[in-house]
Design a protein around this motif. Structure first.
Motif, PDB file in Angstrom:
ATOM      1  N   SER A 289     -17.333  16.458   5.024  1.00  0.00           N
ATOM      2  CA  SER A 289     -17.383  16.881   6.434  1.00  0.00           C
ATOM      3  C   SER A 289     -16.672  15.912   7.379  1.00  0.00           C
ATOM      4  N   ARG A 290     -15.879  14.974   6.837  1.00  0.00           N
ATOM      5  CA  ARG A 290     -15.196  14.014   7.707  1.00  0.00           C
ATOM      6  C   ARG A 290     -13.680  14.022   7.509  1.00  0.00           C
ATOM      7  N   PHE A 291     -13.223  13.769   6.286  1.00  0.00           N
ATOM      8  CA  PHE A 291     -11.776  13.736   6.086  1.00  0.00           C
ATOM      9  C   PHE A 291     -11.460  13.865   4.597  1.00  0.00           C
ATOM     10  N   PHE A 292     -10.191  14.209   4.354  1.00  0.00           N
ATOM     11  CA  PHE A 292      -9.662  14.261   2.987  1.00  0.00           C
ATOM     12  C   PHE A 292      -8.265  13.658   3.042  1.00  0.00           C
ATOM     13  N   GLU A 293      -7.992  12.710   2.150  1.00  0.00           N
ATOM     14  CA  GLU A 293      -6.720  11.973   2.197  1.00  0.00           C
ATOM     15  C   GLU A 293      -6.155  11.821   0.787  1.00  0.00           C
ATOM     16  N   ILE A 294      -4.862  12.079   0.669  1.00  0.00           N
ATOM     17  CA  ILE A 294      -4.151  11.871  -0.600  1.00  0.00           C
ATOM     18  C   ILE A 294      -2.986  10.923  -0.339  1.00  0.00           C
ATOM     19  N   ILE A 295      -2.869   9.895  -1.183  1.00  0.00           N
ATOM     20  CA  ILE A 295      -1.798   8.906  -1.039  1.00  0.00           C
ATOM     21  C   ILE A 295      -0.988   8.874  -2.337  1.00  0.00           C
ATOM     22  N   LEU A 296       0.329   9.034  -2.196  1.00  0.00           N
ATOM     23  CA  LEU A 296       1.248   8.933  -3.340  1.00  0.00           C
ATOM     24  C   LEU A 296       2.069   7.658  -3.199  1.00  0.00           C
ATOM     25  N   ARG A 297       2.251   6.968  -4.313  1.00  0.00           N
ATOM     26  CA  ARG A 297       3.152   5.800  -4.348  1.00  0.00           C
ATOM     27  C   ARG A 297       4.010   5.896  -5.605  1.00  0.00           C
TER      28      ARG A 297
ATOM     29  N   GLU B 229       7.265   0.986   1.399  1.00  0.00           N
ATOM     30  CA  GLU B 229       6.307  -0.125   1.409  1.00  0.00           C
ATOM     31  C   GLU B 229       6.425  -0.883   0.083  1.00  0.00           C
ATOM     32  N   ASN B 230       6.864  -2.134   0.158  1.00  0.00           N
ATOM     33  CA  ASN B 230       7.030  -2.967  -1.048  1.00  0.00           C
ATOM     34  C   ASN B 230       7.917  -2.281  -2.091  1.00  0.00           C
ATOM     35  N   GLU B 231       9.064  -1.761  -1.610  1.00  0.00           N
ATOM     36  CA  GLU B 231      10.052  -1.103  -2.471  1.00  0.00           C
ATOM     37  C   GLU B 231       9.484   0.130  -3.177  1.00  0.00           C
ATOM     38  N   ARG B 232       8.492   0.733  -2.567  1.00  0.00           N
ATOM     39  CA  ARG B 232       7.901   1.964  -3.100  1.00  0.00           C
ATOM     40  C   ARG B 232       7.771   2.966  -1.966  1.00  0.00           C
ATOM     41  N   LEU B 233       7.911   4.229  -2.317  1.00  0.00           N
ATOM     42  CA  LEU B 233       7.681   5.288  -1.324  1.00  0.00           C
ATOM     43  C   LEU B 233       6.179   5.501  -1.166  1.00  0.00           C
ATOM     44  N   TYR B 234       5.764   5.510   0.064  1.00  0.00           N
ATOM     45  CA  TYR B 234       4.348   5.704   0.397  1.00  0.00           C
ATOM     46  C   TYR B 234       4.245   7.019   1.166  1.00  0.00           C
ATOM     47  N   ILE B 235       3.512   7.966   0.616  1.00  0.00           N
ATOM     48  CA  ILE B 235       3.327   9.277   1.259  1.00  0.00           C
ATOM     49  C   ILE B 235       1.834   9.538   1.406  1.00  0.00           C
ATOM     50  N   ARG B 236       1.393   9.755   2.641  1.00  0.00           N
ATOM     51  CA  ARG B 236      -0.039  10.003   2.902  1.00  0.00           C
ATOM     52  C   ARG B 236      -0.201  11.334   3.633  1.00  0.00           C
ATOM     53  N   VAL B 237      -1.064  12.170   3.094  1.00  0.00           N
ATOM     54  CA  VAL B 237      -1.413  13.437   3.749  1.00  0.00           C
ATOM     55  C   VAL B 237      -2.918  13.395   4.025  1.00  0.00           C
TER      56      VAL B 237
ATOM     57  N   VAL C 154       7.801  11.331 -14.593  1.00  0.00           N
ATOM     58  CA  VAL C 154       9.043  10.737 -14.086  1.00  0.00           C
ATOM     59  C   VAL C 154       8.961   9.214 -14.016  1.00  0.00           C
ATOM     60  N   TYR C 155       7.827   8.694 -13.493  1.00  0.00           N
ATOM     61  CA  TYR C 155       7.735   7.257 -13.227  1.00  0.00           C
ATOM     62  C   TYR C 155       6.764   6.512 -14.141  1.00  0.00           C
ATOM     63  N   GLY C 156       6.008   7.242 -14.979  1.00  0.00           N
ATOM     64  CA  GLY C 156       5.044   6.587 -15.860  1.00  0.00           C
ATOM     65  C   GLY C 156       3.952   5.882 -15.081  1.00  0.00           C
ATOM     66  N   ASP C 157       3.587   4.689 -15.527  1.00  0.00           N
ATOM     67  CA  ASP C 157       2.516   3.931 -14.880  1.00  0.00           C
ATOM     68  C   ASP C 157       2.967   3.275 -13.584  1.00  0.00           C
ATOM     69  N   ASN C 158       4.238   3.451 -13.224  1.00  0.00           N
ATOM     70  CA  ASN C 158       4.751   2.868 -11.987  1.00  0.00           C
ATOM     71  C   ASN C 158       4.556   3.804 -10.800  1.00  0.00           C
ATOM     72  N   SER C 159       3.573   4.675 -10.901  1.00  0.00           N
ATOM     73  CA  SER C 159       3.261   5.617  -9.822  1.00  0.00           C
ATOM     74  C   SER C 159       1.753   5.759  -9.725  1.00  0.00           C
ATOM     75  N   SER C 160       1.315   6.279  -8.595  1.00  0.00           N
ATOM     76  CA  SER C 160      -0.131   6.481  -8.432  1.00  0.00           C
ATOM     77  C   SER C 160      -0.398   7.630  -7.477  1.00  0.00           C
ATOM     78  N   LEU C 161      -1.524   8.289  -7.694  1.00  0.00           N
ATOM     79  CA  LEU C 161      -2.039   9.317  -6.797  1.00  0.00           C
ATOM     80  C   LEU C 161      -3.488   8.943  -6.503  1.00  0.00           C
ATOM     81  N   ILE C 162      -3.776   8.632  -5.242  1.00  0.00           N
ATOM     82  CA  ILE C 162      -5.111   8.175  -4.844  1.00  0.00           C
ATOM     83  C   ILE C 162      -5.721   9.189  -3.885  1.00  0.00           C
TER      84      ILE C 162
END
Length: 369
Positions: free
Chosen positions: A353-361, A300-308, A339-347
């Protein structure tokens, strides 16, 4: 001779070129003044030869002067002693340069013109040796200034390079330490899964043990790599989840949304597995209901998008969850930053009681062939 020339902080061929250029420039300047008739009474040919003798000889003196500078750089001697020694070197170097350069010049005049002109130049040199030597002092001071500047510049660049190498080594050590934290955690959970199955179904436990063995073999083969192709990383995740599925077969539902064209992109080794392990630990093992686990990966936009994502217990407040989330989340965050410095994110997104989501870019880089 080669080792002597290498003492120059500037490659010797560039020193020679610079001195030739300076001699040509000054010769051209004198020539233009003579042509314009500005009252100069000078032998242009002889003056040009003298300039080349003077500056090419300075080129040979550069390594010597540089060695003297290095010897007294950071010296613990008193200022008076350093100044005295500096003056002595200045006199010896400039006087020897004046004598040698003029001797070469007079020899060339004798060979090219005649002995009478050579004798005249020798008499003039003896008569004006003091002002000639003083003119060499001006050259010497200018050369020392340039060499000190170049030496400090080279030292500065060397320090920068050393610091960069140290930072790289520290980063590698840090990443290795983080990965070593994850691996034992993962292994202990796998062994606990087998241990739990031993009391329920020996055959099933043996099947899981075989899967764990294959998974461990794959992990060992890649354990020294910082990054691997996405296809290999997701294969490790699937093998791990197959093992957990044996234990939670009626309480775990897994779905994958893996977009085409992502297999050959590199990802940090064991970057996804701790995320799904987090789901098993905090959602599946603590719930008697069916837990759905979704894994989505795409470019996504030249970045790897990983969602669990999972629909487990979730949390009401995600603030400071990374720092308080144990080895898994803090390690992943640290590895991405390393590895990527500020060019990465973990959200983290979650509702109790509903959901838990982690997104890596992080940047999408293809594996180099």
């Amino acid at each position: 001779m080669k080792s002597y020339l290498q003492k120059s902080p500037i490659p010797f061929k560039y020193v020679v070129l610079a001195m030739l250029a300076l001699a040509l420039l000054l010769a051209a300047q004198t020539g233009s003044m003579f042509i314009r008739g500005e009252g100069l009474e000078v032998d242009i040919t002889g003056h040009t030869i003298l300039l080349f003798c003077k500056y090419l000889l300075w080129a040979l003196y550069i390594p010597l002067i540089s060695s003297v500078i290095q010897t007294y750089r950071g010296s613990q001697d008193t200022k008076a002693r350093i100044i005295g020694t500096g003056l002595l070197y200045t006199i010896l170097i400039t006087l020897s340069h004046a004598i040698i350069s003029n001797a070469i010049y007079i020899l060339i005049i004798w060979l090219v013109i005649d002995i009478g002109a050579a004798q005249t130049n020798l008499d003039e040199f003896i008569l004006y040796i003091i002002p000639i030597t003083l003119s060499r002092v001006i050259d010497f001071v200018a050369i020392v200034g340039v060499l000190i500047s170049v030496t400090f510049y080279n030292t500065y660049n060397e320090k920068k390079l050393q610091i960069a190498e140290l930072e790289t080594q520290l980063k590698a050590i840090e990443l290795s330490a983080i990965r070593n934290q994850i691996s034992p955690h993962f292994l202990f959970n796998s062994l606990n899964t087998i241990s739990a199955l031993m009391d329920q179904d020996i055959n099933q436990a043996q099947r899981v043990l075989g899967k764990v063995s294959r998974l461990l073999r794959a992990l060992l083969e890649k354990s020294k790599k910082h990054s691997i192709p996405f296809a290999e990383e997701i294969e490790i995740v699937k093998n791990y989840l197959e093992i957990e599925k044996e234990r939670f077969y009626d309480r775990l539902e897994i779905s994958y949304d893996i977009r085409d064209g992502i297999d050959d992109y590199e990802v940090p080794y064991l970057i996804i597995q701790p995320l799904v392990e987090n789901c098993i630990k905090h959602s599946v093992s603590k719930s008697s209901e069916l837990v759905k686990l979704e894994i989505e990966c795409k470019i996504e936009n030249e970045r790897l998008y990983i969602r669990v994502w999972d629909n487990g217990e979730g949390v009401s407040n995600t603030e400071n969850l990374i720092s308080k989330g144990g080895v898994g989340l803090s390690s992943i965050s640290g590895r991405l930053k390393g590895v990527y410095g500020d060019n990465s994110s973990l959200i983290i997104n979650s509702e109790a009681s509903r959901f838990f989501e982690i997104i890596l870019r992080f940047p999408a880089n293809k594996i180099k062939p």
